[in-house]
Design an enzyme around this catalytic site. Sequence first.
Site, mmCIF file in Angstrom:
data_model
loop_
_atom_site.group_PDB
_atom_site.id
_atom_site.type_symbol
_atom_site.label_atom_id
_atom_site.label_comp_id
_atom_site.label_asym_id
_atom_site.label_seq_id
_atom_site.Cartn_x
_atom_site.Cartn_y
_atom_site.Cartn_z
ATOM 1 N N LEU A 9 -98.510 -13.853 53.848
ATOM 2 C CA LEU A 9 -98.958 -13.759 55.437
ATOM 3 C C LEU A 9 -99.665 -14.823 55.728
ATOM 4 O O LEU A 9 -100.372 -15.728 54.987
ATOM 5 C CB LEU A 9 -99.940 -12.452 55.485
ATOM 6 N N ASP A 10 -99.762 -15.290 56.890
ATOM 7 C CA ASP A 10 -100.654 -16.382 57.301
ATOM 8 C C ASP A 10 -101.518 -15.908 58.644
ATOM 9 O O ASP A 10 -101.779 -14.743 58.615
ATOM 10 C CB ASP A 10 -99.748 -17.541 58.135
ATOM 11 N N SER A 11 -102.462 -16.889 59.068
ATOM 12 C CA SER A 11 -103.632 -16.113 59.888
ATOM 13 C C SER A 11 -103.160 -15.498 61.105
ATOM 14 O O SER A 11 -103.619 -14.527 61.604
ATOM 15 C CB SER A 11 -104.328 -17.324 60.136
ATOM 16 N N ASP A 52 -100.323 -13.621 61.201
ATOM 17 C CA ASP A 52 -99.721 -12.154 60.690
ATOM 18 C C ASP A 52 -100.882 -11.518 60.548
ATOM 19 O O ASP A 52 -101.049 -10.395 60.841
ATOM 20 C CB ASP A 52 -99.167 -12.447 59.311
#
Length: 82
Positions: free
Chosen positions: A38-40, A42
């Site tokens: 996941l990224d920020s 997400d």
Amino acid sequence: MKNRDQILEMLTQILVDEFEIEAEDISLDASLYESLDLDSIDAVDLVIKLQQMTGKKIQPEQFKTVRTVEDVVNAIEGLMKD
């Protein structure tokens, strides 16, 4: 009131449905950013989905320290007690 298993189940459902993560990759010690990729952005989407499912307002600060699936479960469990 949801118990930890129900919270994990709910979280797993969101991760599978919304983020196309394989259910077998999701475990309490899985890292949201490394293991689940996941990224920020997400993470923000995840908070929004959790708010919708719990009906609770989640402060972004509460999720700043969240790193693993278990951290999310703990945060949601804490919210549900309020």
